[in-house]
Design an enzyme around this catalytic site. Structure first.
Site, PDB file in Angstrom:
ATOM      1  CB  VAL A  76      -0.982   0.033   1.188  1.00 59.09           C
ATOM      2  CG1 VAL A  76      -2.056  -1.021   1.022  1.00 59.09           C
ATOM      3  CG2 VAL A  76      -0.249  -0.151   2.517  1.00 59.09           C
ATOM      4  N   GLY A  77       2.140   1.116  -0.019  1.00 54.50           N
ATOM      5  CA  GLY A  77       2.945   2.324  -0.068  1.00 54.50           C
ATOM      6  C   GLY A  77       4.405   1.974  -0.035  1.00 54.50           C
ATOM      7  N   GLY A 119       8.502   4.037   0.399  1.00 58.37           N
ATOM      8  CA  GLY A 119       9.208   5.290   0.589  1.00 58.37           C
ATOM      9  C   GLY A 119      10.636   4.995   0.952  1.00 58.37           C
ATOM     10  CG  PHE A 146      12.253   5.494   6.624  1.00 57.91           C
ATOM     11  CD1 PHE A 146      13.496   5.520   7.247  1.00 57.91           C
ATOM     12  CD2 PHE A 146      11.525   6.666   6.573  1.00 57.91           C
ATOM     13  CE1 PHE A 146      13.987   6.680   7.794  1.00 57.91           C
ATOM     14  CE2 PHE A 146      12.007   7.828   7.125  1.00 57.91           C
ATOM     15  CZ  PHE A 146      13.247   7.844   7.736  1.00 57.91           C
ATOM     16  N   GLY A 147      11.193   2.183   3.546  1.00 56.54           N
ATOM     17  CA  GLY A 147      10.803   0.812   3.294  1.00 56.54           C
ATOM     18  C   GLY A 147       9.478   0.728   2.578  1.00 56.54           C
ATOM     19  CB  VAL A 169       3.676   0.604   3.829  1.00 52.70           C
ATOM     20  CG1 VAL A 169       2.632   0.446   4.919  1.00 52.70           C
ATOM     21  CG2 VAL A 169       4.724   1.622   4.231  1.00 52.70           C
ATOM     22  CE  LYS A 193       5.731   2.935   8.243  1.00 47.74           C
ATOM     23  NZ  LYS A 193       5.790   4.318   8.738  1.00 47.74           N
ATOM     24  CG  ASP A 209      11.015  13.115   6.178  1.00 45.68           C
ATOM     25  OD1 ASP A 209      11.017  14.135   5.450  1.00 45.68           O
ATOM     26  OD2 ASP A 209      11.015  11.961   5.729  1.00 45.68           O
TER      27      ASP A 209
END
Ligand SMILES: *[C@@H]1O[C@H](CO)[C@@H](O)[C@H](O)[C@H]1NC(C)=O
Ligand SMILES: *[C@@H]1O[C@H](CO)[C@@H](O)[C@H](O)[C@H]1NC(C)=O
Ligand SMILES: *[C@@H]1O[C@H](CO)[C@@H](O)[C@H](O)[C@H]1NC(C)=O
Ligand SMILES: *[C@@H]1O[C@H](CO)[C@@H](O)[C@H](O)[C@H]1NC(C)=O
Ligand SMILES: *[C@@H]1O[C@H](CO)[C@@H](O)[C@H](O)[C@H]1NC(C)=O
Ligand SMILES: *[C@@H]1O[C@H](CO)[C@@H](O)[C@H](O)[C@H]1NC(C)=O
Ligand SMILES: *[C@@H]1O[C@H](CO)[C@@H](O)[C@H](O)[C@H]1NC(C)=O
Length: 925
Positions: A603-604, A606, A608-609, A611, A625, A723
């Site tokens: 579902v996402g 970015g 950092f990783g 999701v 995540k 952030d």
């Protein structure tokens, strides 16, 4: 009555719309005129007959043939004021001009003398000294309310009259001063030097229709003592006037030059000595030899400090044929101003002057305290003459039916509305006038009960006779300490006159109320009946109140239920856990594999990783995540940090459920938030369908700010997000915002290398000071939040290669340029249409600019920002009621539209930090 009023008012509104439609922000009223017409300059004139009462007259003046000067409107020479009320746009600057050409309109040949005021402020005294000479008054003002009133009053001789009333809207930052909330600028001199004709320059040469007087006009004591050697020059080449007050090109194309080294003038300044705004306009329009130098100074007798700066037009304007506009925002001038421009010793050329403008600061008078109540009152009687008088209720003179105290900020002491055909109940506003002494409402058709006048403790006289008032006399009347006269005859009142009222020894007349009787001691019977009915009333009230409370309670419960949908209760959280509330819950990898069906639904993603969506055995939805960054390797630090995260609970922060570290994988588990990120809602592909309105944006800002406030002030040690950006603000089912990804930057950085000074953040949101100093403070988050506010206002992304014009890629620079020049309209998201109040918009825009100040110490704390957001919200909620139904509420769509993918975006996906962008930001303005 109210409906009828609206219907009758409609033509008037249409007319006002028509006026503003022809030339944005221009209103040209031909006072006393009969018809619409367009003059030779292209200005559209409208008669004033639909917005004011009063007599009109025709005049003939041989030297003035323009149609708007062939009529006047005039008013009785009494102690009233006569007002024009015009619509304006708040937070916008205007020029208002009133002109007066007597022309012996009354065949009296008595030159009138009277006052003109703007709102509560005395503007000037108009003194006619010649039947055929026009008097003119001009004022520059910042509109602070949606209407202004220009009033004539205090006829000392003759009858007050007016020929034209003109309103001209400025745009951008023209005539912006830091004093504008408390002062008007009253125009004293606006001179076009070197003009070859006597005719002034105005519209259409000046798009704002300022009138630039020619310096060749021979007027008494106007521009005398001209130095020998003064020569007129002109050019036909274009002049760049896009700066400062934007003087018209035609004015800048002419100038005077002091061939002998000096320009001198003496002129009279109306209204001075005073403090004023004084600016000069220069443009180099002569062809000078390459070796020639033109440098000069202003010399003012007795003001050596003003004589220091040296003007070198070409250098100051950075070129020829460009405007340079030096001046003083606040300078003290005498009535007779003598000034000289003298060349410096190293200058080969004499001074040059194109134009100048001198305005006097006129203090704005505070309006009377009861003005809002009177505005509310009169808005109920839009068709009645008495309600249309306009202007401040008390200042500079009271309205005809009002008397006021003589305090500097007066209170209303008397209201006289006898025989005014009032219908309906007694207006509640009257009971809030707390300086009221006398009230006359007799001879109307008022019905309903007598209200509680406890809000008017000074009341001495109340006239309510000859109406249709009904019900019992309120006992509160007896509590009015100063009540001396109470007239109630010929109404439909009933019940008993309270004995305490009878005992007060006041003048009381209640004859002609067939069912109203004096309290009698022997009347036990009556007493009982009253007792019973009062008892019943109390019972009834108690029942109603408790019923209402019950309803309210239910409502609140329902509301709470809604708000908490999708939010795990505290119980649930700890049920994951090792009872020890502090420790983060440790999920097993297989548990998470099951919940996510083997990481099936992404579902996402970015920096950092990635999701994934998941659902635990108990039905709870989670966002999982999986961190890609190998900096999360250090197992001990990792679990220390995540246990910190698990202690953070706030309704505006995404709830952290636990973690998993197995098989070389580091995984964080959060609550699943259904409506995705703010970024999607502001810039996403479905924006049209799901666009969020201004009030919703303010609520989101408030929520996010509260989450941040908690990180800054509610956690020990405090947590800096590092952030913040719209992709880290998530929206739940109720479109309430929760901040995500807090604590992660620190985790990532510290876990990686123990070097805490690696700059982390996202281009466009990164605090430039932090970038340079590498010192992280809470104010870095405030900077990022400021950027988010600008995005909420504009709907623009923080960085864009195309949307912000040339040489500007950054929302901060772009917005700053617009906001500081007063052009907020230029940045407001068009998707908001008109669904916002400009005051609330300004409040947020101004706060956002302070948040993105280059230095952290100049930025507010997030708590201060919350206060402003809440103020803006309350302004907006007040304004929304007024707008209801008039504009389509975009948020309704977003609330009812099908849910999009839940999404946890860890950001950084499409932006990477590149040095040039971040470095260039702090200095760019
Ligand atoms: C002026 O023109 C407008 C629009 O055409 C019209 O509504 C209005 O009635 C006119 N007024 C007069 C006095 O003719
Ligand atoms: C003014 O002149 C117009 C026609 O020019 C006429 O209709 C009108 O009655 C005159 N008004 C007065 C007050 O004399
Ligand atoms: C009316 O004008 C006269 C003189 O012009 C002035 O002395 C007086 O104070 C004014 N009255 C009010 C109420 O402003
Ligand atoms: C208003 O300002 C813009 C630039 O800010 C300018 O282009 C435009 O011409 C101005 N409008 C008028 C009527 O002067
Ligand atoms: C100005 O210059 C002219 C010619 O150069 C000269 O005749 C005249 O005397 C000068 N006047 C003054 C006041 O310096
Ligand atoms: C009240 O109404 C009557 C009848 O319609 C009218 O003649 C009178 O002028 C009105 N009075 C006021 C003050 O409006
Ligand atoms: C009371 O009012 C009535 C009607 O207005 C009047 O006739 C009567 O004289 C008044 N009585 C007193 C005592 O003033």
């Amino acid at each position: 009555m109210a409906n009828g009023g609206l219907l009758i008012l409609l033509p008037l509104l249409l007319l006002m719309d028509f006026i503003t439609a022809q030339m944005p922000g221009f209103v040209s009223l031909d006072c006393g005129g009969k018809e619409n017409f367009t003059d030779i300059t292209g200005l559209n004139w409208t008669p004033d007959s639909s917005i004011i009462e009063g007599e009109t007259a025709n005049i003939t003046v041989s030297n003035e043939l323009r149609e708007q000067y062939t009529t006047v409107r005039y008013f009785p020479a009494d102690d009233r004021k006569y007002c024009y009320t015009l619509n304006v746009v708040t937070r916008t600057r205007y020029l208002v001009r009133a002109t007066f050409l007597y022309g012996n309109f009354d065949n009296n040949n008595v030159y009138p003398k009277f006052d003109i005021s703007i709102g509560p402020t005395h503007w000037n005294t108009i003194v006619i000294s010649d039947a055929n000479t026009m008097e003119s008054q001009e004022l520059i003002f910042l509109a602070t309310e949606p209407t202004i009133s220009i009033c004539l009053s205090n006829a000392t001789t003759g009858q007050p009259f007016i020929s034209t009333l003109e309103l001209r809207q400025f745009n951008g930052s023209l005539y912006m001063t830091e004093f504008e909330n408390h002062y008007f600028l009253s125009v004293s001199a606006r001179i076009n030097f070197g003009s070859d004709s006597d005719a002034p320059v105005r519209y259409p040469d000046d798009p704002y229709d300022r009138i630039w007087q020619s310096d060749s006009v021979k007027k008494a004591n106007y521009l005398v003592d001209v130095a020998p050697g003064t020569e007129k020059i002109s050019t036909t080449l274009p002049i760049d006037v896009s700066n400062g007050e934007r003087p018209p090109e035609k004015v800048m194309q002419t100038a005077v030059v002091g061939r002998n080294g000096s320009l001198t003038y003496r002129l009279n300044l109306d209204g001075f000595p005073a403090f004023g705004w004084a600016f000069t306009y220069f443009a180099e329009i002569e062809d000078l030899a390459p070796s020639a130098v033109r440098k000069f100074r202003l010399v003012l007798p007795g003001a050596p400090e003003l004589s220091k700066p040296v003007v070198n037009i070409q250098e100051n304007a950075q070129g020829k044929y460009r405007v340079y506009e030096p001046g003083y925002y606040n300078v003290s001038f005498p009535f007779v101003l003598s000034f000289r421009f003298g060349k410096t010793s190293d200058s080969t050329e004499g001074p040059l002057l194109n134009a100048m403008e001198i305005n006097k600061y006129l203090r704005r008078t505070d309006g009377s305290l009861d003005a809002p109540l009177i505005a509310a009152l009169t808005s109920r009687y839009t068709t009645a003459n008495w309600a249309q008088e306009g202007g401040d209720p008390c200042l500079p003179v009271p309205r005809s039916w009002i008397s006021c105290s003589s305090d500097p900020q007066p209170r209303i002491t008397s209201i006289k509305l006898s025989n005014m055909n009032l219908t309906g109940g007694i207006p509640s506003e009257l009971t809030k006038l707390n300086g009221l002494v006398k009230l006359f409402l007799d001879g109307n058709s008022l019905n309903g009960p007598i209200p509680d006048f406890s809000g008017c403790p000074d009341l001495e006289t109340i006239h309510l006779e000859n109406n249709q008032l009904s019900g019992e006399l309120p006992s509160s009347l007896a509590n009015l300490p100063n009540l001396k006269e109470l007239y109630l005859q010929n109404n439909l009142l009933s019940g008993t006159v309270p004995s305490r009222l009878l005992d007060k020894g006041l003048t009381l007349n209640y004859t002609g109320n067939n069912n109203l009787h004096a309290y009698s001691n022997s009347g036990n019977h009556k007493n009982i009946i009253i007792g019973v009915s009062v008892g019943a009333a109390i019972l009834l009230i108690a029942t109603i109140v408790s019923w209402m409370l019950m309803k309210k309670g239910k409502k609140q419960q329902a509301k709470k239920g809604r708000l908490e949908l999708g939010l795990p209760s505290q119980k649930h959280v700890s049920s994951f856990g090792d009872a020890a509330a502090d420790a983060a819950h440790c999920f097993t990898l297989s548990e998470l594999e099951e919940a996510t069906k083997n990481f099936e639904r992404k579902v996402g993603s970015g920096g950092f990783g990635v999701v994934y969506y998941g659902k635990l055995n108990d039905g709870k939805e989670i966002a999982v995540k999986v961190l890609t960054n190998n900096s999360f390797q250090g197992k001990r630090e990792f679990s220390n940090e995540v246990s910190l995260l698990s202690r953070i609970h706030h309704r505006n922060l995404v709830q952290f459920f636990g973690y998993c570290q197995e098989d070389g994988k580091s995984i964080l588990v959060y609550e699943f938030i259904h409506k995705g990120t703010l970024k999607e809602h502001l810039h996403g592909p479905l924006i049209r369908e799901r666009g969020i309105n201004w009030i919703k944006r303010l609520e989101i800002a408030e929520d996010a700010a509260k989450g941040i406030e908690y990180l800054h002030t509610g956690c020990v040690p405090s947590i800096i997000h590092r952030d913040l950006k719209p992709s880290n603000v998530l929206l739940d089912k109720n479109m309430r915002a929760k901040v995500s990804d807090f604590g992660l930057s620190k985790l990532a950085v510290d876990g990686a290398s123990h070097v805490s000074s690696i700059v982390r953040g996202t281009v466009g949101y990164l605090d430039p000071e932090y970038y340079i100093s590498q010192q992280l403070t809470e104010k870095s988050d405030v900077y990022s939040f400021g950027v988010i506010l600008l995005e909420l206002i504009s709907g623009q992304e923080a960085i864009s290669n195309v949307n912000f014009g040339v040489n500007c890629r950054n929302i901060v620079q772009w917005a700053k340029l617009h906001i500081e020049s007063g052009n907020i309209q230029g940045i407001i998201d068009p998707a908001l249409r008109n669904g916002y109040d400009i005051q609330s918009m300004w409040k947020i825009a101004e706060k956002a600019l302070i948040c993105v100040q280059p230095h952290g110490s100049m930025r507010p704390s997030i708590s201060e920002v919350i206060k402003d957001i809440q103020d803006a919200l309350s302004i907006e909620k007040g304004a929304e009621a007024a707008r209801e139904g008039s504009s389509d509420d975009v948020s309704k769509h977003s609330l009812h539209s099908p849910t999009n993918l839940g999404l946890l975006d860890l950001g950084m996906s499409d932006h990477c930090l590149s040095i040039d962008e971040s470095i260039s930001r702090p200095s760019a303005r």
